[in-house]
Every structure is written in structure tokens, then in C-alpha cells.
Enzyme design. Structure first.
Site, PDB file in Angstrom:
ATOM      1  N   GLN A 246      -5.236  -1.853   9.313  1.00  0.00           N
ATOM      2  CA  GLN A 246      -4.832  -3.049   8.750  1.00  0.00           C
ATOM      3  C   GLN A 246      -5.703  -4.313   9.638  1.00  0.00           C
ATOM      4  O   GLN A 246      -5.448  -4.197  10.824  1.00  0.00           O
ATOM      5  CB  GLN A 246      -3.454  -3.312   8.500  1.00  0.00           C
ATOM      6  CG  GLN A 246      -3.267  -4.754   7.754  1.00  0.00           C
ATOM      7  CD  GLN A 246      -3.523  -4.606   6.217  1.00  0.00           C
ATOM      8  OE1 GLN A 246      -3.897  -3.685   5.546  1.00  0.00           O
ATOM      9  NE2 GLN A 246      -4.030  -5.958   5.791  1.00  0.00           N
TER      10      GLN A 246
ATOM     11  N   ASP B  81     -11.116   2.453   3.470  1.00  0.00           N
ATOM     12  CA  ASP B  81     -11.697   1.165   3.335  1.00  0.00           C
ATOM     13  C   ASP B  81     -13.066   1.095   3.338  1.00  0.00           C
ATOM     14  O   ASP B  81     -13.429  -0.241   2.606  1.00  0.00           O
ATOM     15  CB  ASP B  81     -11.172   0.422   4.670  1.00  0.00           C
ATOM     16  CG  ASP B  81     -10.164  -0.402   4.297  1.00  0.00           C
ATOM     17  OD1 ASP B  81      -9.881  -0.906   3.382  1.00  0.00           O
ATOM     18  OD2 ASP B  81      -9.519  -0.561   5.327  1.00  0.00           O
TER      19      ASP B  81
ATOM     20  N   LYS C 122       0.925  -1.295   0.123  1.00  0.00           N
ATOM     21  CA  LYS C 122      -0.123   0.103  -0.016  1.00  0.00           C
ATOM     22  C   LYS C 122       0.760   1.183   0.086  1.00  0.00           C
ATOM     23  O   LYS C 122       0.614   2.212  -0.831  1.00  0.00           O
ATOM     24  CB  LYS C 122      -0.942   0.054   1.206  1.00  0.00           C
ATOM     25  CG  LYS C 122      -2.041  -1.225   1.050  1.00  0.00           C
ATOM     26  CD  LYS C 122      -2.680  -1.469   2.231  1.00  0.00           C
ATOM     27  CE  LYS C 122      -3.717  -2.597   1.977  1.00  0.00           C
ATOM     28  NZ  LYS C 122      -4.649  -2.914   3.219  1.00  0.00           N
TER      29      LYS C 122
END
Ligand code: GUN
Length: 282
Positions: free
Chosen positions: A97, A120, A53
């Protein structure tokens, strides 16, 4: 006839060029889009995803920051780190995460992220937008998968879509996106009876199961679009949920693993981040 391969690598290359030019345009207006990723603990797979990422951000000219927190981090410490990023004007996207270590409350942590910085799409506000089909941040993996499905040019309206897996991250939002495209959607999962009877009807089959080679050729309708979301490590190799070599002889289109949906997930994270930054200037 062998299926056409939907390459996440090729699709990502052109999308990332577009993202990079939008980043340049924002920089010209004095704003550098920034993504912060919080990694709690040292799960080796998560460490690789987080590194990828960060590299993705650099590739398109964005600012990226990784916050590494120890495995014994408390809920209060995690939420304080999120609050700090919420207030940081250099950060437009925040990602925690997953999975988090077992003692931490995932939903409570995600709820702390400002919905407009939730790149997200996991915040309940964005999940609600997904459910109602209104404008919000769309989760990266389903967004990338839908982009690949649409790239086939097949008219999705009225088609049978089957999603295997009912996770909040992939299965549920994927089903909602396909429903919005006017597909007839079935969500299958570990308790589904006669799974193959469902999957054999699917014009669009999305596998998000987490079991290597789970979808076999006899489960696939000839000519179907087969999207493999699985990332399974087997003997040091990355394998999808689909028995690729056999299924590609039946399907019309298929995504490879690696180089398929996984690559698109990061691309859509970059897209969600640049969009979050663009909203700041509106
Ligand atoms: N872990 C596996 N996939 C994801 C994802 O898309 N987002 C986050 N935050 N964690 C993940």
C-alpha cells in the site's frame, strides 16, 4: 441535458460475479487465489483502503492476508516481507500500500515483488509492458477507468483524450491505455499553461489531480466522457476532482465520487489477482 452516470458500483457488481465464478472454477482445480497486502504505518486513509481490499477478496471467495508493519519498519524488513510472500504458494498477488513512510524507498520495494505477483502493475517490468503495449499486469485504477470509458459504447479511435495528472499510478498508465485505443492523448499537469484550452477539446477527460472540485463546467466539452479519479476528504466528506453538480449538466457521461472509479479500482485488483492465479495453472 444531464449526463449519464457511469456507476462503478453497478459495473463492479457484475464484474465481481464473473470474478467469483472464476474463483470457484480455480478452487475446483485445487487452487484458492490469494492476495497479500502490506501496510506500513497507520495512515487512516490507507487503513480504510486496505480494509476494503480485504473485504473485496472475501466477497469473491479469495484468500486474503494483511501484513501490518510498524511505521518505523526498515527497508530491509519490508523487502524481507516481500521476499517471503514471493515464495509463498498460497499468495498469487502482492500489493504494497502506497504511500510508504518517507524513510522508505518505494521504487526499490516495488522492484522486489515478482512481476507475475505484482497485481498493482507497478513493477518496472509491468510498467514497460504498459509502455510497449504488450501483455502484462495493468494498473488497477486506469484499468477500471478504461472499462468505464468503454462501457459508453463510444468509438474511441481518433478521439481527443486529456489526462490531468502525471502520476506513475494513474496519469501515465491511463495515457498509455488511451493511446492503445487510438485516442489522441494529451497529458496535462500542474505546469500546463492554459489548461482549460486543452480540457475543452477533450472527448474523454480524466481528472487525477487530487484537488476537490478542480474541474469546473467551463473546462468541459459538451457531451464529453468525464472520469473522476479524485478521492479528496473535505469536511469529513469524500469529494472528487470534478465539480460534479455543474459538470454533469455539460458532460455526456460522468463518474460519481464515491461509487465511481474507486470501487472499480478494487474490482480490477481482484481481477488482476484471479488472472495471476489462473496463470499459475497454465
Ligand atoms: N495508494 C493509492 N492508490 C493505490 C493503489 O492503487 N495501489 C497501491 N498499492 N497503493 C495505492
Amino acid at each position: 441535458m444531464s449526463a449519464q452516470v457511469l456507476s462503478g458500483k453497478t459495473m463492479s457488481e457484475s464484474l465481481r460475479l464473473e470474478i467469483a465464478s472464476r474463483v470457484t472454477a480455480l478452487k475446483e482445480r485445487g487452487l484458492t487465489p490469494g492476495l497479500a497486502v502490506i501496510l506500513v504505518g497507520n495512515d487512516p486513509a490507507s487503513e480504510i483502503y486496505v480494509r476494503n481490499k480485504g473485504n473485496g477478496c472475501t466477497e469473491v471467495g479469495m484468500y486474503s492476508r494483511t501484513i501490518n508493519m510498524p511505521a518505523e519498519t526498515t527497508q530491509e524488513e519490508l523487502e524481507a516481507a516481500i521476499e517471503e510472500l514471493n515464495a509463498d504458494s498460497a499468495i498469487h498477488g502482492i500489493l504494497v500500500q502506497l504511500p510508504l513512510p518517507k524513510h522508505l524507498d518505494e521504487q526499490a520495494a516495488l522492484a522486489k515483488i515478482l512481476p507475475e505477483k505484482d497485481v498493482d502493475g507497478f513493477h518496472l517490468i509491468n510498467a514497460g509492458h504498459m509502455l510497449t503495449g504488450t501483455e502484462g499486469v495493468v494498473a488497477c485504477t486506469p484499468r477500471g477507468a478504461l472499462h468505464m470509458i468503454k462501457s459508453t459504447g463510444v468509438n474511441l479511435s481518433g478521439k481527443e483524450a486529456v489526462v490531468i495528472g502525471r502520476s506513475n499510478i494513474v496519469g501515465k498508465p491511463m495515457a498509455m491505455l488511451l493511446l492503445k485505443e487510438n485516442c489522441t492523448v494529451a497529458m496535462c499537469h500542474s505546469r500546463t499553461q492554459n489548461l482549460a484550452e486543452h480540457t475543452r477539446r477533450a472527448d474523454i477527460l480524466v481528472a487525477a489531480v487530487g484537488k476537490a472540485g478542480f474541474v469546473t463546467a467551463d473546462m468541459v466539452k459538451p457531451g464529453a466522457i468525464v472520469i473522476d479519479v479524485g478521492i479528496n476528504r473535505v469536511d469529513g466528506k469524500v469529494k472528487g476532482d470534478v465539480d460534479y453538480d455543474a459538470v454533469k449538466e455539460v458532460a455526456g457521461w460522468i463518474t460519481p465520487v464515491p461509487g465511481g472509479v474507486g470501487k472499480m479500482t478494487i474490482t480490477m485488483l481482484l481481477m488482476n489477482t484471479v488472472e495471476a492465479a489462473e496463470r499459475m495453472l497454465k
